[in-house]
Structure formats: structure tokens, C-alpha cells
Scaffold this motif. Structure first.
Motif, mmCIF file in Angstrom:
data_model
loop_
_atom_site.group_PDB
_atom_site.id
_atom_site.type_symbol
_atom_site.label_atom_id
_atom_site.label_comp_id
_atom_site.label_asym_id
_atom_site.label_seq_id
_atom_site.Cartn_x
_atom_site.Cartn_y
_atom_site.Cartn_z
ATOM 1 N N LEU A 182 0.819 -1.207 0.000
ATOM 2 C CA LEU A 182 0.000 0.000 0.000
ATOM 3 C C LEU A 182 0.857 1.262 0.000
ATOM 4 C CD1 LEU A 182 -2.804 -1.028 2.536
ATOM 5 C CD2 LEU A 182 -2.821 -1.194 0.042
ATOM 6 N N ASP A 183 1.962 1.240 0.732
ATOM 7 C CA ASP A 183 2.837 2.418 0.762
ATOM 8 C C ASP A 183 3.445 2.698 -0.610
ATOM 9 O OD1 ASP A 183 2.292 2.769 3.394
ATOM 10 O OD2 ASP A 183 4.190 1.962 4.143
ATOM 11 N N THR A 184 3.802 1.643 -1.331
ATOM 12 C CA THR A 184 4.361 1.829 -2.665
ATOM 13 C C THR A 184 3.338 2.486 -3.598
ATOM 14 O OG1 THR A 184 5.791 -0.095 -2.376
ATOM 15 C CG2 THR A 184 5.410 0.663 -4.626
ATOM 16 N N PHE A 185 2.093 2.034 -3.514
ATOM 17 C CA PHE A 185 1.042 2.615 -4.350
ATOM 18 C C PHE A 185 0.803 4.079 -4.011
ATOM 19 C CE2 PHE A 185 -3.515 3.585 -4.862
ATOM 20 C CZ PHE A 185 -3.618 3.447 -6.238
ATOM 21 N N ARG B 5 3.790 6.349 -5.099
ATOM 22 C CA ARG B 5 3.858 6.625 -6.540
ATOM 23 C C ARG B 5 2.802 7.636 -6.954
ATOM 24 N NH1 ARG B 5 4.939 0.540 -9.086
ATOM 25 N NH2 ARG B 5 7.091 0.331 -8.280
ATOM 26 N N ILE B 6 1.608 7.531 -6.376
ATOM 27 C CA ILE B 6 0.573 8.527 -6.679
ATOM 28 C C ILE B 6 1.002 9.916 -6.197
ATOM 29 C CG2 ILE B 6 -1.803 9.216 -6.194
ATOM 30 C CD1 ILE B 6 -1.638 6.909 -8.121
ATOM 31 N N GLY B 7 1.588 9.961 -5.008
ATOM 32 C CA GLY B 7 2.038 11.247 -4.483
ATOM 33 C C GLY B 7 3.157 11.852 -5.301
ATOM 34 N N GLU B 8 4.109 11.036 -5.739
ATOM 35 C CA GLU B 8 5.205 11.559 -6.553
ATOM 36 C C GLU B 8 4.708 12.036 -7.915
ATOM 37 O OE1 GLU B 8 7.881 8.317 -6.669
ATOM 38 O OE2 GLU B 8 8.681 8.647 -4.636
ATOM 39 N N ALA B 9 3.728 11.327 -8.473
ATOM 40 C CA ALA B 9 3.181 11.766 -9.764
ATOM 41 C C ALA B 9 2.384 13.056 -9.625
ATOM 42 C CB ALA B 9 2.306 10.654 -10.357
ATOM 43 N N SER B 10 1.618 13.170 -8.525
ATOM 44 C CA SER B 10 0.809 14.382 -8.333
ATOM 45 C C SER B 10 1.649 15.595 -7.978
ATOM 46 C CB SER B 10 -0.231 14.142 -7.236
ATOM 47 O OG SER B 10 0.401 13.909 -5.991
ATOM 48 N N ALA B 11 2.922 15.401 -7.625
ATOM 49 C CA ALA B 11 3.785 16.548 -7.315
ATOM 50 C C ALA B 11 4.002 17.442 -8.536
ATOM 51 C CB ALA B 11 5.131 16.060 -6.781
ATOM 52 N N TRP B 12 3.805 16.902 -9.735
ATOM 53 C CA TRP B 12 3.945 17.718 -10.947
ATOM 54 C C TRP B 12 2.817 18.732 -11.086
ATOM 55 C CZ3 TRP B 12 8.274 17.875 -13.634
ATOM 56 C CH2 TRP B 12 9.157 16.792 -13.533
ATOM 57 N N ALA C 105 -2.021 14.988 -1.746
ATOM 58 C CA ALA C 105 -0.855 15.072 -0.865
ATOM 59 C C ALA C 105 -1.160 14.606 0.547
ATOM 60 C CB ALA C 105 -0.331 16.503 -0.821
ATOM 61 N N LEU C 106 -2.429 14.561 0.945
ATOM 62 C CA LEU C 106 -2.777 14.112 2.290
ATOM 63 C C LEU C 106 -2.312 12.680 2.538
ATOM 64 C CD1 LEU C 106 -6.373 15.547 2.838
ATOM 65 C CD2 LEU C 106 -4.287 16.202 4.022
ATOM 66 N N SER C 107 -2.605 11.793 1.609
ATOM 67 C CA SER C 107 -2.228 10.384 1.784
ATOM 68 C C SER C 107 -0.716 10.211 1.744
ATOM 69 C CB SER C 107 -2.886 9.522 0.698
ATOM 70 O OG SER C 107 -2.527 9.994 -0.602
ATOM 71 N N TYR C 108 -0.054 10.944 0.851
ATOM 72 C CA TYR C 108 1.401 10.846 0.767
ATOM 73 C C TYR C 108 2.063 11.359 2.043
ATOM 74 C CZ TYR C 108 6.136 11.546 -1.033
ATOM 75 O OH TYR C 108 7.499 11.501 -1.209
ATOM 76 N N CYS C 109 1.505 12.413 2.601
ATOM 77 C CA CYS C 109 2.051 12.981 3.837
ATOM 78 C C CYS C 109 1.881 12.014 5.000
ATOM 79 C CB CYS C 109 1.353 14.304 4.122
ATOM 80 S SG CYS C 109 2.001 15.192 5.545
ATOM 81 N N TYR C 110 0.733 11.356 5.074
ATOM 82 C CA TYR C 110 0.498 10.404 6.164
ATOM 83 C C TYR C 110 1.329 9.144 5.983
ATOM 84 C CZ TYR C 110 -2.079 7.764 9.678
ATOM 85 O OH TYR C 110 -2.407 7.023 10.779
ATOM 86 N N GLN C 111 1.503 8.723 4.749
ATOM 87 C CA GLN C 111 2.315 7.529 4.495
ATOM 88 C C GLN C 111 3.771 7.749 4.879
ATOM 89 O OE1 GLN C 111 4.643 7.399 1.563
ATOM 90 N NE2 GLN C 111 5.396 5.475 2.414
ATOM 91 N N SER C 112 4.310 8.918 4.591
ATOM 92 C CA SER C 112 5.699 9.219 4.926
ATOM 93 C C SER C 112 5.863 9.730 6.359
ATOM 94 C CB SER C 112 6.260 10.257 3.954
ATOM 95 O OG SER C 112 5.493 11.445 3.992
#
Length: 234
Positions: free
Chosen positions: A75-78, A81-88, A129-136
Motif C-alpha cells: 500500500l505504501d508503494t502505491f 507513486r501517486i504522491g510523486e506523480a501528483s507533485a507535478w 498530498a494528504l495520503s502521501y504525507c500520512y504515508q511518509s
């Protein structure tokens, strides 16, 4: 009776040689002094060892972390990757803002489309970014209290917080988010401003997508906390 001169000279030589140290003895004596001086003076490696011991004692222990599980890694990998793609989205947002400013102040022409596109992009970037922030684990905490607690205490706080606060919050928002998007899609809602963007349901759909990603990050974090508190051997 007169002593033989050669014998007397050899006797004097033997006496002098017995009184004065030989060359070998002098060498052994000098080497002994060098060895004793080396023994008395600390070697170059000893200060390094002392400083290394001091630095090892002064350096804090490595921070403890929650154990990963097979589910959390997937789940963290998924989510990552979504967070890194949305950073654009953020460079695109900056480009839209700069274009709108140039058109307004240099050409005297402001565009409603660009103004609405700005908060559309900001909404999508924030919700993903909410999910990416919580994952990291980079979201805002009360660090003054959080850093003073042990890993087990922090895990119990997060375990209860997920069960009693985060899961009910996500469930309630998701329950109302889907009818919110569906109503905009059925009615063909668009911007009320002249020249505004159509398909208002598309930007509203970012809300349930962001909540879904945050739910995935929550499931990953909850599995790690649960394994540490109840399944990890003490």
C-alpha cells in the motif's frame, strides 16, 4: 720483574672496555629508552579511540520505527507513486499563476478560466498530498509531547486515534462525498461565472479520490501499529 708492555696494554684495554659500555649495549639502551618513551607517550591511535568512544556515547541511539508488513509495503508503494506523480501539479499551478499575472498586468486582460484552474489544481494537489504525507509520517504532530514518549506509547496513541477519530472521520466524509459528486454530474453543473470552466463534477470528484487514498494510507499505518502492539514478540 717488568711487565710485558703488550700484556699491560691489553689489560688496560680490557679494563676500559669493562668500564665503558659497548656499542651493542648503547644501542640496546637507546632502544630501551625509545620503547619506554613510546610506552609513556600515548599513541596516535589512542586519542582516536577515545574520541570515537566519546562520539559513540554522545551520539543518540537510532530512532525506533514501526515494523513493516507485507500489506504496508504494497500500500505504501502505491500511495508513494501517486504522491510523486501528483507533485507535478505544483509546477503546472505556478505556470498558470504566472501566465494569469502576465496577461492581467501586461496585456490588461484577466481570464476567469485561469483563475478557476488555479484553485482546481490546488484542490487536486492538496487532496492527493494528504495520503502521501500520512504515508511518509510527515504530517503535523504535537512534537513537544510526541518526541518525549516511547515508541509503545506513541503506537497506542496512534492506534486509538485511528480507531476513534480517523476512521469515523473518513467514513462520514466518504459517505457524503459520492452523492456530492453524483449530483453535480447528473445536473451538468458548471461554473456560474461567464467564461468559467465546465464539468464541475470533475473537480468535485477529487474529494472522494483523495479520501480513498487517505484510507489506503490509514490501512497501511494501522497494520503496522497493530503488528507492533499485538503480534510483535516483546
Amino acid at each position: 720483574m717488568q711487565a710485558h708492555p703488550i700484556k699491560a696494554e691489553s689489560a688496560n684495554t680490557d679494563a676500559l672496555s669493562g668500564a665503558l659500555p659497548s656499542q651493542n649495549e648503547r644501542l640496546r639502551h637507546e632502544r630501551g629508552l625509545d620503547a619506554s618513551s613510546q610506552h609513556l607517550s600515548p599513541s596516535s591511535s589512542e586519542p582516536n579511540d577515545a574520541f570515537s568512544n566519546l562520539s559513540a556515547e554522545a551520539s543518540p541511539p537510532p530512532p525506533q520505527e514501526l515494523p513493516h508488513t507485507r500489506l504496508s509495503r504494497l500500500l505504501d508503494t502505491f500511495v508513494r507513486r501517486i504522491g510523486e506523480a501528483s507533485a507535478w501539479i505544483w509546477p503546472v499551478l505556478m505556470l498558470v499563476i504566472m501566465t494569469n499575472v502576465v496577461m492581467r498586468y501586461f496585456f490588461g486582460e484577466g481570464r476567469i478560466e485561469f483563475e478557476e484552474l488555479q484553485w482546481h489544481l490546488y484542490t487536486i494537489g492538496f487532496l492527493t498530498a494528504l495520503s502521501y504525507c500520512y504515508q511518509s509520517d510527515d504530517h503535523v504532530r504535537v512534537d513537544v509531547i510526541h518526541e518525549r514518549l516511547s515508541l509503545r506509547s506513541r503506537s497506542w496513541i496512534e492506534f486509538l486515534g485511528i480507531l476513534l477519530l480517523l476512521i469515523p472521520f473518513l467514513t462520514l466524509l466518504t459517505y457524503y462525498a459520492f452523492p456530492y459528486v453524483y449530483g453535480a454530474w447528473i445536473s451538468g453543473e458548471r461554473s456560474l461565472s461567464p467564461g468559467g470552466l465546465p464539468y464541475r463534477w470533475a473537480i468535485k470528484a477529487a474529494l472522494p479520490i483523495g479520501l480513498l487514498l487517505l484510507s489506503i494510507a490509514t490501512a497501511s499505518r494501522f497494520s503496522r501499529v497493530f503488528v507492533y502492539l499485538f503480534l510483535k514478540p516483546r
